[in-house]
Motif scaffolding. Structure first.
Motif, PDB file in Angstrom:
ATOM      1  N   ILE A 258      44.796  67.520  62.849  1.00 40.84           N
ATOM      2  CA  ILE A 258      46.201  67.281  62.542  1.00 40.84           C
ATOM      3  C   ILE A 258      46.578  67.992  61.238  1.00 40.84           C
ATOM      4  CG2 ILE A 258      47.872  65.512  61.889  1.00 40.84           C
ATOM      5  CD1 ILE A 258      47.221  65.647  64.874  1.00 40.84           C
ATOM      6  N   ALA A 259      47.665  68.748  61.303  1.00 43.11           N
ATOM      7  CA  ALA A 259      48.058  69.559  60.155  1.00 43.11           C
ATOM      8  C   ALA A 259      48.891  68.786  59.147  1.00 43.11           C
ATOM      9  CB  ALA A 259      48.838  70.787  60.633  1.00 43.11           C
ATOM     10  N   LEU A 260      49.706  67.851  59.611  1.00 44.47           N
ATOM     11  CA  LEU A 260      50.617  67.126  58.730  1.00 44.47           C
ATOM     12  C   LEU A 260      50.574  65.644  59.127  1.00 44.47           C
ATOM     13  CD1 LEU A 260      52.389  68.387  56.503  1.00 44.47           C
ATOM     14  CD2 LEU A 260      54.348  68.150  58.037  1.00 44.47           C
ATOM     15  N   PRO A 261      49.643  64.868  58.567  1.00 50.91           N
ATOM     16  CA  PRO A 261      49.440  63.480  59.002  1.00 50.91           C
ATOM     17  C   PRO A 261      50.694  62.620  58.943  1.00 50.91           C
ATOM     18  CG  PRO A 261      47.609  64.198  57.650  1.00 50.91           C
ATOM     19  CD  PRO A 261      48.640  65.281  57.562  1.00 50.91           C
ATOM     20  N   GLU A 262      51.523  62.793  57.918  1.00 50.26           N
ATOM     21  CA  GLU A 262      52.721  61.959  57.794  1.00 50.26           C
ATOM     22  C   GLU A 262      53.711  62.225  58.929  1.00 50.26           C
ATOM     23  OE1 GLU A 262      53.098  65.347  54.690  1.00 50.26           O
ATOM     24  OE2 GLU A 262      51.528  64.159  55.689  1.00 50.26           O
ATOM     25  N   LEU A 263      53.753  63.459  59.433  1.00 51.03           N
ATOM     26  CA  LEU A 263      54.594  63.779  60.587  1.00 51.03           C
ATOM     27  C   LEU A 263      53.961  63.243  61.864  1.00 51.03           C
ATOM     28  CD1 LEU A 263      57.002  65.228  61.900  1.00 51.03           C
ATOM     29  CD2 LEU A 263      55.614  67.312  61.927  1.00 51.03           C
ATOM     30  N   ASP A 264      52.667  63.350  61.953  1.00 53.63           N
ATOM     31  CA  ASP A 264      51.963  62.869  63.140  1.00 53.63           C
ATOM     32  C   ASP A 264      52.160  61.367  63.334  1.00 53.63           C
ATOM     33  OD1 ASP A 264      50.030  63.932  65.231  1.00 53.63           O
ATOM     34  OD2 ASP A 264      48.934  62.177  64.515  1.00 53.63           O
ATOM     35  N   GLU A 265      52.292  60.630  62.234  1.00 52.13           N
ATOM     36  CA  GLU A 265      52.505  59.184  62.329  1.00 52.13           C
ATOM     37  C   GLU A 265      53.849  58.840  62.951  1.00 52.13           C
ATOM     38  OE1 GLU A 265      51.996  57.572  58.460  1.00 52.13           O
ATOM     39  OE2 GLU A 265      49.823  57.921  58.402  1.00 52.13           O
ATOM     40  N   ARG A 266      54.780  59.778  62.956  1.00 52.79           N
ATOM     41  CA  ARG A 266      56.104  59.559  63.549  1.00 52.79           C
ATOM     42  C   ARG A 266      56.224  60.140  64.953  1.00 52.79           C
ATOM     43  NH1 ARG A 266      58.749  62.973  59.497  1.00 52.79           N
ATOM     44  NH2 ARG A 266      60.376  63.102  61.088  1.00 52.79           N
ATOM     45  N   THR A 267      55.164  60.744  65.457  1.00 57.16           N
ATOM     46  CA  THR A 267      55.185  61.430  66.744  1.00 57.16           C
ATOM     47  C   THR A 267      54.794  60.491  67.876  1.00 57.16           C
ATOM     48  OG1 THR A 267      54.637  63.525  65.656  1.00 57.16           O
ATOM     49  CG2 THR A 267      54.282  63.403  68.029  1.00 57.16           C
ATOM     50  N   VAL A 268      55.538  60.546  68.970  1.00 61.06           N
ATOM     51  CA  VAL A 268      55.321  59.663  70.117  1.00 61.06           C
ATOM     52  C   VAL A 268      54.603  60.421  71.224  1.00 61.06           C
ATOM     53  CG1 VAL A 268      56.421  58.273  71.909  1.00 61.06           C
ATOM     54  CG2 VAL A 268      57.384  58.332  69.597  1.00 61.06           C
ATOM     55  N   GLY A 269      53.450  59.930  71.615  1.00 58.75           N
ATOM     56  CA  GLY A 269      52.740  60.562  72.720  1.00 58.75           C
ATOM     57  C   GLY A 269      51.246  60.486  72.544  1.00 58.75           C
ATOM     58  N   ILE A 270      50.557  61.169  73.419  1.00 64.49           N
ATOM     59  CA  ILE A 270      49.107  61.135  73.425  1.00 64.49           C
ATOM     60  C   ILE A 270      48.544  61.787  72.157  1.00 64.49           C
ATOM     61  CG2 ILE A 270      48.879  63.325  74.673  1.00 64.49           C
ATOM     62  CD1 ILE A 270      46.522  61.990  76.196  1.00 64.49           C
ATOM     63  N   SER A 271      47.487  61.234  71.625  1.00 65.53           N
ATOM     64  CA  SER A 271      46.837  61.805  70.444  1.00 65.53           C
ATOM     65  C   SER A 271      45.949  62.971  70.866  1.00 65.53           C
ATOM     66  CB  SER A 271      45.996  60.745  69.737  1.00 65.53           C
ATOM     67  OG  SER A 271      44.849  60.410  70.530  1.00 65.53           O
ATOM     68  N   LEU A 272      45.613  63.821  69.915  1.00 63.24           N
ATOM     69  CA  LEU A 272      44.726  64.946  70.219  1.00 63.24           C
ATOM     70  C   LEU A 272      43.346  64.450  70.626  1.00 63.24           C
ATOM     71  CD1 LEU A 272      45.591  67.603  67.481  1.00 63.24           C
ATOM     72  CD2 LEU A 272      46.397  67.449  69.841  1.00 63.24           C
ATOM     73  N   ALA A 273      42.883  63.371  70.024  1.00 61.04           N
ATOM     74  CA  ALA A 273      41.571  62.831  70.380  1.00 61.04           C
ATOM     75  C   ALA A 273      41.561  62.343  71.825  1.00 61.04           C
ATOM     76  CB  ALA A 273      41.192  61.696  69.431  1.00 61.04           C
ATOM     77  N   ASP A 274      42.621  61.648  72.249  1.00 58.41           N
ATOM     78  CA  ASP A 274      42.688  61.161  73.628  1.00 58.41           C
ATOM     79  C   ASP A 274      42.867  62.309  74.612  1.00 58.41           C
ATOM     80  OD1 ASP A 274      42.342  58.494  72.972  1.00 58.41           O
ATOM     81  OD2 ASP A 274      44.483  58.121  72.727  1.00 58.41           O
ATOM     82  N   LEU A 275      43.593  63.330  74.204  1.00 57.61           N
ATOM     83  CA  LEU A 275      43.751  64.505  75.064  1.00 57.61           C
ATOM     84  C   LEU A 275      42.407  65.179  75.298  1.00 57.61           C
ATOM     85  CD1 LEU A 275      45.650  66.508  76.533  1.00 57.61           C
ATOM     86  CD2 LEU A 275      45.851  67.744  74.359  1.00 57.61           C
ATOM     87  N   ARG A 276      41.642  65.353  74.243  1.00 63.94           N
ATOM     88  CA  ARG A 276      40.355  66.043  74.346  1.00 63.94           C
ATOM     89  C   ARG A 276      39.329  65.230  75.128  1.00 63.94           C
ATOM     90  NH1 ARG A 276      38.327  68.707  68.946  1.00 63.94           N
ATOM     91  NH2 ARG A 276      38.708  66.581  68.233  1.00 63.94           N
ATOM     92  N   ALA A 277      39.535  63.924  75.246  1.00 65.54           N
ATOM     93  CA  ALA A 277      38.575  63.063  75.951  1.00 65.54           C
ATOM     94  C   ALA A 277      38.752  63.093  77.464  1.00 65.54           C
ATOM     95  CB  ALA A 277      38.709  61.634  75.449  1.00 65.54           C
ATOM     96  N   LYS A 278      39.821  63.685  77.969  1.00 61.01           N
ATOM     97  CA  LYS A 278      40.066  63.686  79.412  1.00 61.01           C
ATOM     98  C   LYS A 278      39.071  64.592  80.139  1.00 61.01           C
ATOM     99  CE  LYS A 278      44.957  62.593  79.097  1.00 61.01           C
ATOM    100  NZ  LYS A 278      44.716  61.214  79.558  1.00 61.01           N
ATOM    101  N   PRO A 279      38.614  64.197  81.312  1.00 65.66           N
ATOM    102  CA  PRO A 279      37.668  65.021  82.068  1.00 65.66           C
ATOM    103  C   PRO A 279      38.244  66.373  82.501  1.00 65.66           C
ATOM    104  CG  PRO A 279      37.639  62.761  82.863  1.00 65.66           C
ATOM    105  CD  PRO A 279      38.801  62.865  81.931  1.00 65.66           C
TER     106      PRO A 279
END
Length: 335
Positions: A249-270
Motif C-alpha cells: 500500500i502506497a498511501l495507508p491513510e487513503l487506503d483506510e478510506r477505500t471500499v473493497g477487497i484488500s490487496l492481501a485478500d486479492l492475492r489469496a484467491k486461487p
C-alpha cells in the motif's frame, strides 16, 4: 428469405467453405465476378457469414512462455494489435472474456473489478450455458463527477452472459472519512457483499496507472495533496488500492478510506485473472506480477516484451501463412 438471400448464401458457401475464387464462383452461378462480390457482401450484412480469425500467438508463443515462467503464471494470452487506443482495449476485452469463460463453471462465485478494460471484457462476453453463477463487485463504484465507472453496466453484462445473480456494492470507492467508511461497512447487507468478495475463489480485474488522466484521479474522491503524494509514492492501483514499487500500500491513510477487497485478500484467491496492457500499464503490471497478484494474465505483446525488459523488435515474429495458402484464402481468414 428472398431469392437474393438464397443466392448470397450459395455464393458465400462456394467462396468461404469450398475455397473457390470469386471468378470460379461466378462461373458456377452463371453471374459476373462483380455480382459475386456484391452477393458475398450481402451475405455478410445479413448475418449469414461469421468470420473467425484464430491467431496461434494469442495462446502459445515463446514470448508468452517466457512471461509465464518468469512470474509463475498458469496461463498467458497475448493480443497482437496496436499498443494503444481503442483497438488494444477491445482485443484485451475479447481475450479476457475468453479466459473468464473457460474458467467459470456452474455454481461459481466470481469477483469483478471495474474500469475501461473490465467494461471491454463485459462487452465481449457472449451467452454461456451456466447455472448458479454469482458475480460480486469487488469495490465501490459511485463517482462524484460526470465521469462514469461503468460498474453497473459491467456487472449487468457479466450476469447477462452467464445468466448469473449480481451482488452489487452501491457505494463510492473512496469515502471522505475513514470513520464513516467503517460505519457503512458495518451495515449487514454491505458487510455480506464485502465478505462475498473476499470469499470468491476467482477474481477478474485490471491495474491502473498513475497519471492525471487515470480514472481514479478524476472521480472526485482525491484531494490535490493526495494526487501529488500518489504520483511520488505509487506505481499503480489494483481494485482501487494504490500500491508502491514493492506491491505494498502506497498511501495507508487513503487506503483506510477505500471500499473493497484488500490487496492481501486479492492475492489469496486461487484464480486471479489480470487483464491489462498498453504503455501506461507496463510498470504497474510488472510490479503486480512480481508481487504475485495474478495467476492468469491477458496483455498485449508489446507490453509483455517491455515487462520482460526486451526490445519490442525481439518479440516473436508473426508466423508465415501455411505453405500452399493463397492470398485469396488468407484474406478470407481461412488460415
Amino acid at each position: 428469405m428472398n431469392p437474393r438471400d438464397e443466392q448470397a448464401i450459395d455464393a458465400a458457401k462456394l467462396y468461404y467453405r469450398d475455397g473457390l475464387s470469386q471468378g470460379e464462383v461466378a462461373d458456377r452461378l452463371g453471374v459476373s465476378r462483380p455480382t459475386v462480390s456484391k452477393l458475398v457482401q450481402h451475405a455478410k450484412e445479413r448475418g449469414f457469414v461469421a468470420i473467425e480469425i484464430r491467431d496461434p500467438r494469442e495462446t502459445g508463443s515463446a514470448l508468452a512462455d517466457r512471461l509465464a515462467q518468469r512470474f509463475d503464471l498458469a496461463e498467458v494470452r497475448l493480443a497482437h494489435t496496436a499498443h494503444t487506443g481503442a483497438a488494444l482495449t477491445r482485443e484485451l476485452g475479447r481475450l479476457g472474456a475468453e479466459v473468464l469463460t473457460e474458467e467459470i463453471a456452474d455454481g461459481d462465485l466470481v469477483g469483478v473489478g471495474w474500469g475501461e478494460t473490465m467494461y471491454a471484457v463485459a462487452r465481449a462476453l457472449t451467452p454461456q450455458p451456466r447455472h448458479g453463477v454469482e458475480f460480486v463487485q469487488l469495490k465501490g463504484g459511485l463517482s462524484l463527477t460526470p465521469r462514469s465507472t461503468n460498474d453497473v453496466e459491467t456487472m449487468t453484462s457479466f450476469c447477462r452472459a452467464f445468466d448469473a445473480h449480481p451482488r452489487m456494492l452501491p457505494l463510492p470507492v473512496i469515502f471522505d472519512s475513514a470513520e464513516v467508511k467503517r460505519i457503512v461497512e458495518g451495515e449487514r447487507h454491505i458487510r455480506h457483499i464485502l465478505d462475498l468478495g473476499r470469499e470468491a475463489p476467482t477474481a477478474i480485474f485490471t491495474v491502473g496507472g498513475i497519471s492525471p488522466q487515470a480514472m481514479l484521479f478524476n472521480l472526485g474522491h482525491l484531494t490535490d495533496e493526495e494526487r501529488d503524494a500518489l504520483q511520488v509514492r505509487a506505481v499503480g492501483d489494483m481494485c482501487s488500492r494504490f500500491f508502491d514499487e514493492n506491491g505494498d500500500i502506497a498511501l495507508p491513510e487513503l487506503d483506510e478510506r477505500t471500499v473493497g477487497i484488500s490487496l492481501a485478500d486479492l492475492r489469496a484467491k486461487p484464480t486471479r485473472i489480470l487483464v491489462a496492457g498498453g504503455p501506461s500499464k507496463i510498470r504497474p503490471l510488472e510490479v503486480a506480477l512480481a508481487s504475485g497478484y495474478a495467476t492468469h494474465l491477458v496483455t498485449d505483446a508489446g507490453t509483455a516484451a517491455r515487462v520482460l525488459g526486451e526490445d519490442v523488435a525481439d518479440r516473436d515474429a508473426s508466423p508465415d501463412p501455411p505453405h500452399g495458402v493463397d492470398g485469396d484464402a488468407a484474406a478470407r481468414g481461412d488460415t
